[in-house]
Design a protein around this motif. Sequence first.
Motif, PDB file in Angstrom:
ATOM      1  N   MET A 186       0.825  -1.211   0.000  1.00  0.00           N
ATOM      2  CA  MET A 186       0.000   0.000   0.000  1.00  0.00           C
ATOM      3  C   MET A 186       0.858   1.259   0.000  1.00  0.00           C
ATOM      4  SD  MET A 186      -3.575  -0.824   1.924  1.00  0.00           S
ATOM      5  CE  MET A 186      -3.003  -0.991   3.611  1.00  0.00           C
ATOM      6  N   VAL A 190       0.330   4.005  -3.147  1.00  0.00           N
ATOM      7  CA  VAL A 190       0.020   5.418  -2.942  1.00  0.00           C
ATOM      8  C   VAL A 190       1.075   6.311  -3.583  1.00  0.00           C
ATOM      9  CG1 VAL A 190      -0.214   7.250  -1.210  1.00  0.00           C
ATOM     10  CG2 VAL A 190      -1.331   5.042  -0.851  1.00  0.00           C
ATOM     11  N   ILE A 296     -10.551   0.753  -2.351  1.00  0.00           N
ATOM     12  CA  ILE A 296     -10.276   2.187  -2.316  1.00  0.00           C
ATOM     13  C   ILE A 296     -11.558   2.953  -2.592  1.00  0.00           C
ATOM     14  CG2 ILE A 296      -8.939   4.085  -3.314  1.00  0.00           C
ATOM     15  CD1 ILE A 296      -7.367   2.002  -1.629  1.00  0.00           C
ATOM     16  N   THR A 299      -9.210   8.298  -3.317  1.00  0.00           N
ATOM     17  CA  THR A 299      -7.742   8.371  -3.310  1.00  0.00           C
ATOM     18  C   THR A 299      -7.207   9.518  -2.466  1.00  0.00           C
ATOM     19  OG1 THR A 299      -7.657   9.714  -5.332  1.00  0.00           O
ATOM     20  CG2 THR A 299      -7.615   7.308  -5.592  1.00  0.00           C
ATOM     21  N   GLU A 302      -5.369   8.805   1.473  1.00  0.00           N
ATOM     22  CA  GLU A 302      -4.183   7.982   1.242  1.00  0.00           C
ATOM     23  C   GLU A 302      -3.361   7.744   2.496  1.00  0.00           C
ATOM     24  OE1 GLU A 302      -2.484  11.625   2.066  1.00  0.00           O
ATOM     25  OE2 GLU A 302      -4.226  11.235   0.805  1.00  0.00           O
ATOM     26  N   LEU A 305      -3.657   4.481   4.359  1.00  0.00           N
ATOM     27  CA  LEU A 305      -3.145   3.312   3.642  1.00  0.00           C
ATOM     28  C   LEU A 305      -1.664   3.095   3.936  1.00  0.00           C
ATOM     29  CD1 LEU A 305      -4.872   3.986   0.207  1.00  0.00           C
ATOM     30  CD2 LEU A 305      -5.575   2.319   1.944  1.00  0.00           C
ATOM     31  N   ASN A 386     -13.306  -1.525   3.263  1.00  0.00           N
ATOM     32  CA  ASN A 386     -13.153  -0.282   2.513  1.00  0.00           C
ATOM     33  C   ASN A 386     -12.370   0.681   3.399  1.00  0.00           C
ATOM     34  OD1 ASN A 386     -13.633   2.298   1.135  1.00  0.00           O
ATOM     35  ND2 ASN A 386     -15.219   1.201   0.019  1.00  0.00           N
ATOM     36  N   HIS A 387     -11.515   1.479   2.823  1.00  0.00           N
ATOM     37  CA  HIS A 387     -10.667   2.314   3.684  1.00  0.00           C
ATOM     38  C   HIS A 387     -11.340   3.621   4.085  1.00  0.00           C
ATOM     39  CE1 HIS A 387      -9.700   4.819   0.264  1.00  0.00           C
ATOM     40  NE2 HIS A 387      -8.690   5.428   0.866  1.00  0.00           N
TER      41      HIS A 387
END
Length: 450
Positions: A186, A190, A296, A299, A302, A305, A386-387
């Motif tokens: 990750m 990123v 994701i 974005t 980030e 992550l 899911n982040h």
Amino acid sequence: MSKPLSKLLPVTCIAENELAAAPLSDAHRAWASANGFSGQSGKLLALPDGEGGLAGYAFGLGAAQNRSALVTGLAAAALPAGRYRLEGEIGDPTLAALGFRLGAYRFDRYTKAKERPELELPEGADGAEVERLTAAASLARDLINTPANDLGPDALEAAIVKFASERGFTSRVIKGDALLDENLPMIHAVGRASAQAPRLLDLSWGDPAHPKVTLVGKGVTFDTGGLNIKPGNSMALMKKDMGGAANILGLAHAIADAGLKVRLRVLIPVVENAISGSSFRPGDVLASRKGLTVEIGNTDAEGRLILADALALADEDKPDLVIDMATLTGAARVALGAELPPLYAREAGFAQSVVEAGMAVDDPLWILPLWPGYDTMLSSKIADVNHISTGGMAGSITAALFLNRFLDPETEWLHLDIFAWAPEARPGRPFGGTDQGLRAVYGALKTRFG
């Protein structure tokens, strides 16, 4: 030829409405009264010497119930260059000196440097502690204030390696595709869109026999938002998105300089969240070091992550304590504002000691819960998690809950969602990049491991 020393001038600290009891001459007391000075917070009044010169200054502390522990920083911010000593009601001499030194900070890399006011250490002050915490804060501030054209991933790596070398830390850099080889996918995802490769800095210091404390700092040198690009007004301050890394370095300096009895490890993932043909995308599913698959959602989220991979790596060493700092969510600022970062912790006792240590030195934090009821907000139909959350609520809490998944449930962990920026000057904190949580965590660690 050395520069002649300037005259040492007194700065007499006076509480609000206590002018009558202040250690001033009758003439100076009358002068202060005639100029409307009654000890108002932050008010600085020049005192004449009777011959057309300057005898010193009166400085207002304000009312005791509203007074910052670093109130003397307001004097330093207003005073011209020169040499000063504090007199009157200064309270704790170490905090008085620290407030002055922090208030005298200037970021002058891009302007003509101006001389700063200098302070003679008050009697009874711990000079080593003042120097230690001033250096820690200045290190963090200088890094945060430096724009991304001069502090991209390459330059931040160089600064961290230099930091390690000067303080007796060992350092290792995992860079570019080596992140994939070492199972840090990750961090790689990123940062891969940037012209400067993503990397992880891994530093160590101290006696291996001592308790293991691991610090993790978010090192996003600039955040465009990625393909979910930020609007211009939101992007303007994104040079500060490595504020977590900067504060972690300041904290590491304080720990090592004080010689705390810990085995210290510092992990800093360093990336630029840029935009190119290799950018990661909304809807992508990323592998993680922990083995969880991550969908994701946006974005522009980030930081969590890269922290997740770093936290998973930290956890493998079975540390006694993990602490991370990150400029992670706007939701934290909506909830608590710029001055009061939230603190998340699994162990309430130590978290409370961090908050109490911070309140004593004007480095406030506020405990928010790792509320398990919100965990379902991170659900994904195609991945393990899911982040980001599915709604707009509890954004700072759900970010902390995401990170929570990447550490063993038994690991003691603190997470600080800091702002690292002072939008307005306040005692001991000039406008701009700033230290947050650093003194609070250091104070609690000093009590626990000193």
